[in-house]
Write an enzyme that holds these catalytic residues in place. Structure first.
Site, PDB file in Angstrom:
ATOM      1  CB  VAL A  67       3.640   0.596   3.668  1.00  0.00           C
ATOM      2  CG1 VAL A  67       2.477   0.585   4.918  1.00  0.00           C
ATOM      3  CG2 VAL A  67       4.776   1.531   4.114  1.00  0.00           C
ATOM      4  CB  ILE A  69      -1.101   0.146   1.088  1.00  0.00           C
ATOM      5  CG1 ILE A  69      -0.307  -0.245   2.384  1.00  0.00           C
ATOM      6  CG2 ILE A  69      -2.140  -0.914   1.032  1.00  0.00           C
ATOM      7  CD1 ILE A  69      -1.099   0.065   3.641  1.00  0.00           C
ATOM      8  CB  SER A 108      13.942   6.452   0.620  1.00  0.00           C
ATOM      9  OG  SER A 108      13.396   7.100   1.693  1.00  0.00           O
ATOM     10  CE  LYS A 114       8.544   3.326   8.196  1.00  0.00           C
ATOM     11  NZ  LYS A 114       8.366   4.584   8.773  1.00  0.00           N
ATOM     12  CG  ASP A 131       9.661  13.276   6.253  1.00  0.00           C
ATOM     13  OD1 ASP A 131       9.590  14.282   5.492  1.00  0.00           O
ATOM     14  OD2 ASP A 131       9.752  12.177   5.930  1.00  0.00           O
TER      15      ASP A 131
END
Ligand SMILES: *[C@@H]1O[C@H](CO)[C@@H](O)[C@H](O)[C@H]1NC(C)=O
Ligand SMILES: *[C@@H]1O[C@H](CO)[C@@H](O)[C@H](O)[C@H]1NC(C)=O
Ligand SMILES: *[C@@H]1O[C@H](CO)[C@@H](O)[C@H](O)[C@H]1NC(C)=O
Ligand SMILES: *[C@@H]1O[C@H](CO)[C@@H](O)[C@H](O)[C@H]1NC(C)=O
Ligand SMILES: *[C@@H]1O[C@H](CO)[C@@H](O)[C@H](O)[C@H]1NC(C)=O
Ligand SMILES: *[C@@H]1O[C@H](CO)[C@@H](O)[C@H](O)[C@H]1NC(C)=O
Ligand SMILES: *[C@@H]1O[C@H](CO)[C@@H](O)[C@H](O)[C@H]1NC(C)=O
Ligand SMILES: *[C@@H]1O[C@H](CO)[C@@H](O)[C@H](O)[C@H]1NC(C)=O
Length: 902
Positions: free
Chosen positions: A627, A619, A623, A641, A739
């Protein structure tokens, strides 16, 4: 409701006017260096130029021309860099405009040195102004504004003195005018040579007689070679038919040669070039004169006939001429002409590639400095610190600027021949240069680089490589010998070790090696480490960061000592790094202990395989790895993940991350359900949000894309801000996400937003810590420029990234694009001035017209403040949240009231 709409309309109209030509007929008249607005005798409003330019100094020029005296304001550019530009937003992207500029010197500075400089319109250098030849000097251009900004620049010439300008006028022209008989007009700029109202012998004629405010000069001084009388006859026509719409007042006069059968205009031209000529005729006599039209000896039209009461025009282009001899030779009745215009056609060069422009802009942003890099890097003249060949950027010199790393964007500057990055605080490996196949000179000297890396071997054109005064370690790679053009290799004052590869042992190559541990071609003479002692070299000074900067300690120490003590030092440094690490990371990995720290469940690899049905459904990808969708035995959907080998963290960091994530429980943060840390596997199991990411909704294709209303966008922003506020202020320790971006804001089926991916996040452990110094990580387009340049991470870096997300919600576009004009590549730089001015035409089309302006204003202002370059000027996330809540409430009330009205 009607009243509200009217107000909305009024508000939009006003904000629109702020950025566009808003005087009569779209006129914009700038009094350069002026302080106040005033109306001239033609009722034209003159305004100060400060909205459109920030550089330069202002002055007043007083002079007299015999009978009367004048005071003119002016703007001048002392010691000016390469170009100084007026940037005027255009309201319509393909508009033909007249640009008129006046230049005045009159010894205002008392130096008796009239300046000489160039003037450009768009990307084309149009003319060189030499005020020693004529003072005042006036220029007029016709130009099709293809971009959303009209750019008019003054470009200094070496030893030419300070460019000076006293007025600038913009006048929209009739659509479709000045293109007849000319192919490919959009790539041409027209510079006026003559515009003559034939037969009119008094002063020039302009607005309001010409609604477009062109200046039509009297023709007495242009016809030295014949005698003829001007006729002025009251006409029976009331509008002229040529698309240029010459004013009736101009066509009412004409030059008619009564006694001879040829009428000649001899017009000298100041440069050799291609010219565009328009002749206007009007049937002002009761007869139908016909004649041949001859230009420079060539008949361009034979038997041209003027019909009574009709107006017409003849369009001619002439290539490579230096002067113009226009002759009308009678066939029947007398030759006649009513007006004429002559323009030099100036080619507009093609612009620099958008990849290059965008790479340079990212580099500028990363320096944290304003290098004045705006619009096209090469045209009309190159930016400071770069050089060009045509529209190719071939040289870049960023020496003495704090760059710290060679960012990946350098690899986009494919045409570079010279790159100078000496004394730019670079550290680590030489990287991100392998695409620069044209590079001839590379200067990376006086940095703290530690590894030569592998990029250099791809630079097949390299002639000079300067790596002196770095901290390069290890041996010199054999592959450098394959660079056939290389003739100077400077390796002085590094920590390199011999022997030198034999491939470098050639006559054409000069190698400088002093100041290294032992660097010769001989394999035997290297026993004594001090045989090649360090020579005294200028020391690069690093200003240490306020606190615990590992890099800087390292760099300073490496920079100050010779080779003998290296081993000892390396030991000290390891201790230093280890100690620093300990402040942030926990260094135990045993599974039993994990269970104690972590509220999250520990999965076995087998359990993960079952949950994801052997990693069946991907899904997401990043980098870091992929996932997968999974289902736990209790039926709960999860996002799994899995890190790639390469992206795996050290066991310490992984445990640190798990430990951190598992402590965080907040309705607006994606919950960590558990993890798996077995053998080589590092897997995180998160709660699954079926609504996709905000990025999917804003930019996704087909099924994912979902038009979000303004109120939904605000709700999402409020949710995400709550999550972030919890990280910054609610959790212990405080956490910086690092992020924040649209693809890290996920939605559940009810469109509640949650922030995810705390993979890069940092805890701030010490009570008193104000910032953390780290290697810069994050996503291009969202990176706080101050963090980028100082490497000091604070919560305000998240606020910056969140501000970018807000701008995306408002404008509906991504932070970096490669389409449109250079100025629009970067969302922050592009949107800021519009939103600051309340110009909401850049708001996402999907929500235009459906938002309450007050709500938009609140959101827009907080977005702009959040992306302030100076981090201390940015609000805290709590302040952002408060503003967003208000904006959300206002919009809700707005929707309520409009529903009630309907
Ligand atoms: C630009 O806008 C002004 C008013 O806002 C208008 O008068 C003018 O015609 C516009 N120009 C063009 C070319 O659309
Ligand atoms: C120009 O400015 C000077 C000094 O400010 C003033 O004395 C003079 O009257 C002005 N002249 C005109 C024509 O405005
Ligand atoms: C610009 O002006 C032209 C002609 O007046 C018109 O056809 C076009 O729609 C305008 N474009 C915009 C974006 O206003
Ligand atoms: C030109 O100016 C003179 C005097 O200034 C005036 O007598 C004459 O009528 C003017 N001619 C035209 C055509 O306006
Ligand atoms: C002047 O214009 C009007 C309307 O545009 C037109 O009907 C009339 O014929 C014109 N007059 C002349 C003399 O051409
Ligand atoms: C201009 O052209 C005409 C016709 O070609 C010619 O007779 C005349 O001598 C030319 N005049 C000049 C000054 O060149
Ligand atoms: C010029 O054109 C007119 C009509 O346009 C025609 O009657 C006349 O014969 C032509 N004259 C010559 C010399 O070609
Ligand atoms: C290096 O650059 C800094 C500014 O970043 C400057 O102050 C310093 O003098 C430069 N050092 C050398 C050796 O050029």
């Amino acid at each position: 409701m009607g009243l509200r709409n009217a107000w909305v309309g009024f508000f939009l109209l006003c904000s629109f006017c702020l950025v566009t030509f808003c005087e009569q007929d779209g006129f914009l008249s700038l009094s350069c260096g002026g302080r106040t607005s005033l109306r001239d005798s033609s009722k034209i409003l003159w305004v100060p130029d400060t909205t459109y330019i920030t550089s330069g100094k202002t002055t007043t020029i007083s002079y007299s021309d015999g009978s009367s005296s004048f005071n003119n304001s002016a703007r001048f550019f002392p010691n000016s860099g390469r170009r100084k530009c007026y940037r005027i937003p255009a309201n319509n992207s393909t508009t033909l405009v007249l640009v008129r500029a006046k230049f005045l010197y009159k010894n205002y500075d008392g130096l008796r040195k009239p300046p000489k400089f160039s003037v450009s319109v768009g990307t084309a250098i149009a003319i060189t102004i030499n005020l020693a030849e004529s003072d005042p000097w006036s220029e007029e251009f016709l130009w099709t504004v293809n971009e959303d900004t009209l750019i008019f620049c003054l470009i200094a010439i070496p030893k030419g003195g300070s460019p000076v300008i006293s007025s600038l006028e913009i006048r929209p022209l009739p659509q479709g005018a000045y293109t007849n008989g000319m192919t490919n007009f959009p790539n041409k700029l027209l510079r006026k040579s003559y515009r003559i109202d034939c037969g009119h012998s008094n002063e020039s004629l302009r607005y309001p007689l010409d609604p477009f405010d062109r200046i039509w000069d009297a023709d007495r001084s242009f016809t030295p070679f014949h005698v003829a009388t001007g006729f002025k006859i009251q006409l029976s026509f009331n509008k002229s038919s040529p698309v240029e719409e010459p004013p009736v007042a101009v066509l009412q006069t004409g030059r008619v040669l009564a006694r001879r059968n040829t009428l000649t205009y001899n017009l000298p031209l100041d440069t050799l070039g291609d010219y565009y000529i328009i002749l206007y005729f009007a049937g002002i006599l009761p007869v139908f004169p016909s004649f041949d039209i001859i230009i420079n000896g060539e008949i361009v039209k034979s038997n041209y006939t003027i019909k009574s009461s009709e107006t017409s025009a003849l369009y001619v282009t002439q290539k490579g001429i230096e002067s113009l001899n226009l002759t009308l030779k009678s066939i029947s009745f007398y030759p006649q002409i009513n007006a004429l215009e002559v323009y030099k056609m100036v080619g507009i060069p093609s612009a620099t590639s958008s990849t290059t422009v965008s790479a340079l802009q990212v580099i500028q942003q990363s320096t944290g400095l304003d290098l004045g890099w705006q619009d096209d890097p090469c045209l009309p003249s190159p930016w400071e610190k770069i050089d060009c060949e045509g529209s190719l950027v071939t040289s870049l010199d960023l020496s003495d600027i704090n760059l710290r790393s060679i960012s990946p964007t350098f690899d986009d500057l494919l045409d570079l021949k010279i790159l100078d990055l000496h004394n730019t605080s670079l550290s680590g490996e030489i990287q991100n240069l392998d695409s620069l196949h044209h590079l001839e000179k590379l200067n990376l000297s006086f940095n703290q680089l530690t590894s030569i890396g592998t990029d250099l071997e791809n630079l097949m054109k390299l002639q000079i490589l300067d790596l002196q005064n770095n901290s390069l370690m290890g041996v010199v790679p054999d592959s450098l010998g394959e660079l056939e053009d290389l003739h100077l290799l400077n390796l002085e004052n590094n920590k390199l070790q011999g022997p030198l590869p034999q491939s470098l042992n050639k006559e054409t190559l000069e190698i400088r090696t002093s100041g290294n541990l032992c660097l010769t071609f001989s394999t035997t003479s290297c026993d004594d480490a001090s045989s090649n002692p360090a020579i005294e070299a200028p020391q690069v000074t690093i200003v240490p960061q306020k606190k615990h900067g590992v890099h800087n300690h390292l760099a300073i120490i490496l920079g100050t000592v010779g080779g003998a003590t290296l081993a000892f030092l390396l030991m000290c440094i390891s201790v230093l790094i280890y100690k620093t690490k300990q402040q942030y990371e926990v260094s135990h990995t045993s599974r039993a202990e994990m269970r104690i720290w972590c509220a999250a469940k520990v999965f076995s690899y087998k359990e993960i395989k079952v949950a994801t049905r052997n990693f069946k459904e991907v899904i997401g990808r990043g980098s870091f790895g992929s996932v997968y969708l999974g289902k736990l035995p209790d039926g709960k959907s999860v996002a799994v993940k899995v890190r790639f080998d390469k992206s795996q963290l050290g066991a310490d960091s992984f445990i640190n991350e798990v430990n951190l994530l598992s402590k965080i429980r907040h309705q607006n943060l994606v919950t960590l359900e558990g993890f798996c840390h077995e053998r080589k596997h590092q897997i995180l199991v998160y709660e699954y949000l079926p609504g996709g990411s905000l990025a999917d909704h804003l930019y996704g294709t087909n099924s994912q894309k979902n038009s979000l209303s303004w109120v939904r966008r605000l709700k999402i922003a409020v949710d995400a801000a709550k999550g972030l506020d919890y990280l910054h202020n609610g959790s212990e320790p405080r956490i910086i996400h690092r992020d924040i971006k649209c693809s890290n804001i996920l939605l559940d089926l009810d469109m509640n937003a949650k922030v995810c991916d705390l993979g890069l996040s940092k805890q701030v452990t010490q009570e008193d810590a104000t910032h953390v110094t780290t290697v810069v990580k994050g996503t291009a387009g969202y990176l706080d420029p101050e963090y980028y340049s100082t490497q000091q991470l604070t919560e305000k870096s998240d606020v910056y990234s969140f501000g970018v997300v807000l701008l995306e919600l408002i404008c509906g576009r991504e932070p970096l694009t490669h389409s449109g004009t250079p100025d629009s590549f970067n969302l922050v730089l592009w949107a800021k001035p519009y939103l600051q001015a309340g110009a909401y035409e850049i708001v996402d089309e999907d929500i235009r017209g459906s938002f309450d302006p007050l709500s938009m204003r609140k959101a827009a202002l907080v977005a702009i403040k959040s992306v302030e370059r100076d981090a201390s000027q940015r609000p805290s996330i709590a302040e952002v949240l408060a503003e967003l809540k208000e904006a959300y409430d206002i919009q809700l009330r707005f929707l309520d009231s409009s529903q009630n009205d309907n």
